[in-house]
Design an enzyme around this catalytic site. Sequence first.
Site, mmCIF file in Angstrom:
data_model
loop_
_atom_site.group_PDB
_atom_site.id
_atom_site.type_symbol
_atom_site.label_atom_id
_atom_site.label_comp_id
_atom_site.label_asym_id
_atom_site.label_seq_id
_atom_site.Cartn_x
_atom_site.Cartn_y
_atom_site.Cartn_z
ATOM 1 N N ARG A 102 -13.739 13.849 4.259
ATOM 2 C CA ARG A 102 -13.460 14.018 2.827
ATOM 3 C C ARG A 102 -11.977 14.342 2.723
ATOM 4 O O ARG A 102 -11.546 15.438 3.099
ATOM 5 C CB ARG A 102 -14.303 15.139 2.224
ATOM 6 C CG ARG A 102 -13.842 15.507 0.834
ATOM 7 C CD ARG A 102 -14.816 16.357 0.073
ATOM 8 N NE ARG A 102 -15.937 15.559 -0.400
ATOM 9 C CZ ARG A 102 -16.777 15.937 -1.358
ATOM 10 N NH1 ARG A 102 -16.617 17.094 -1.964
ATOM 11 N NH2 ARG A 102 -17.772 15.158 -1.722
ATOM 12 N N HIS A 129 -16.497 7.023 -3.342
ATOM 13 C CA HIS A 129 -17.460 8.028 -2.874
ATOM 14 C C HIS A 129 -18.788 7.333 -2.556
ATOM 15 O O HIS A 129 -19.791 7.531 -3.242
ATOM 16 C CB HIS A 129 -17.641 9.091 -3.963
ATOM 17 C CG HIS A 129 -18.335 10.348 -3.506
ATOM 18 N ND1 HIS A 129 -18.664 10.597 -2.183
ATOM 19 C CD2 HIS A 129 -18.771 11.431 -4.204
ATOM 20 C CE1 HIS A 129 -19.264 11.776 -2.095
ATOM 21 N NE2 HIS A 129 -19.344 12.295 -3.305
ATOM 22 N N GLN A 132 -22.367 9.126 -2.251
ATOM 23 C CA GLN A 132 -23.031 9.508 -3.498
ATOM 24 C C GLN A 132 -23.829 8.333 -4.063
ATOM 25 O O GLN A 132 -24.935 8.510 -4.586
ATOM 26 C CB GLN A 132 -21.988 9.969 -4.529
ATOM 27 C CG GLN A 132 -22.607 10.463 -5.820
ATOM 28 C CD GLN A 132 -23.418 11.730 -5.628
ATOM 29 O OE1 GLN A 132 -22.921 12.702 -5.091
ATOM 30 N NE2 GLN A 132 -24.674 11.726 -6.068
ATOM 31 N N ASP A 217 -19.095 11.921 -14.888
ATOM 32 C CA ASP A 217 -18.516 12.761 -13.837
ATOM 33 C C ASP A 217 -17.500 13.670 -14.530
ATOM 34 O O ASP A 217 -17.162 13.458 -15.712
ATOM 35 C CB ASP A 217 -17.847 11.860 -12.778
ATOM 36 C CG ASP A 217 -17.332 12.615 -11.547
ATOM 37 O OD1 ASP A 217 -17.685 13.797 -11.365
ATOM 38 O OD2 ASP A 217 -16.567 12.017 -10.773
ATOM 39 N N CYS A 257 -22.978 13.160 -10.360
ATOM 40 C CA CYS A 257 -22.907 13.489 -8.930
ATOM 41 C C CYS A 257 -22.852 14.992 -8.678
ATOM 42 O O CYS A 257 -23.177 15.444 -7.588
ATOM 43 C CB CYS A 257 -21.707 12.794 -8.298
ATOM 44 S SG CYS A 257 -20.108 13.285 -8.980
ATOM 45 N N ARG A 285 -29.024 13.247 -1.419
ATOM 46 C CA ARG A 285 -27.865 13.145 -0.517
ATOM 47 C C ARG A 285 -28.316 13.384 0.932
ATOM 48 O O ARG A 285 -27.880 12.710 1.853
ATOM 49 C CB ARG A 285 -26.777 14.169 -0.903
ATOM 50 C CG ARG A 285 -26.120 13.937 -2.252
ATOM 51 C CD ARG A 285 -25.240 12.703 -2.258
ATOM 52 N NE ARG A 285 -24.213 12.742 -1.240
ATOM 53 C CZ ARG A 285 -23.033 13.373 -1.342
ATOM 54 N NH1 ARG A 285 -22.721 14.001 -2.456
ATOM 55 N NH2 ARG A 285 -22.156 13.359 -0.353
#
Length: 300
Positions: A102, A129, A132, A217, A257, A285
């Site tokens: 990340r 991402h 996700q 988001d 997310c 996840r």
Amino acid sequence: MKHFINLDELSNTDLNQIIDNAIALKKEHKSGQINKTLENKTLAMIFDKSSTRTRVSFEAGMAQLGGHALFLSNRDIQIGRGEPTTDTAIVIGSMVDAIMMRVSSHDDIITFSKNANVPIINALSDESHPCQLLADMMTYKEHKGNIKGKTVAWIGDGNNMCHTYMQAASVFGFKLNIATPIGYEPKQSFIDKYQDCITLHTDAKLACKGADLVVTDVWASMGQEQEQAKRELAFADFQVDETLMANANTNASFMHCLPAHRGEEVSTDVIDGPQSLVWDEAENRLHAQKALLLYLISDN
Ligand code: CP
Ligand code: NVA
């Protein structure tokens, strides 16, 4: 060598196999069955930014599969003191079976993929991402079935998550309506590449028309905290609330997310309401990434 850097680098068949295996692994785990397929395997997890879901899901996932995960914050490893990215990639890659990253710069993920000699997983960059989206697509499948031919509305910032939804639209075959304020559109290179699957809007209500799934988001992503006040003004008409959801199809689902800012990009009644799938989305996840780890590591 397989990597997971951008979602659409994998075929629709491989992605659906990962999702189906994730659904099977979820059942297996909930029924108490033990699966030690990744015994003696190690995952290095490099974090240059904060995380709750990504860290816990990868670490717990490796433990559940009999393997081990190493949490490596940039503050603690030498890369944070200027050791070259290439040198770090060669050294870590020589000791572990896969590396999850990340990072702020997507280019660092590419550098690792060229030098580490083990599978590299993008666990969020400034560009995308993909982990996700594995969980989001799994969640849609569990609740609603095949997403092919459906309509998804992305409301808010044209950010890393939005880019990955564009890639998902291309590889899973859904239509994506994107509503952003002017100046906050996705990157032009993404608009050009995915123009056949997307429609750009500046009116969130129009983007929600006919939508089976509405997604949003945060307005200010990690690293944009100093723009929070400016963005609150720019995004004021882009909150997903019940009035906006009423423009989507009846029984449309809502996803985010997380982490969420209630009262900003989403109202409390929507995120905590009956159309919201956010808790399954977050839990998935774990299951989706266990399937991803098996796909990347156990076949290599
Ligand atoms: N959605 C997500 O990636 O959450 P974290 O930032 O908590 O990992
Ligand atoms: N767009 C958000 C996603 C967090 C999971 C960020 O980059 O901060």
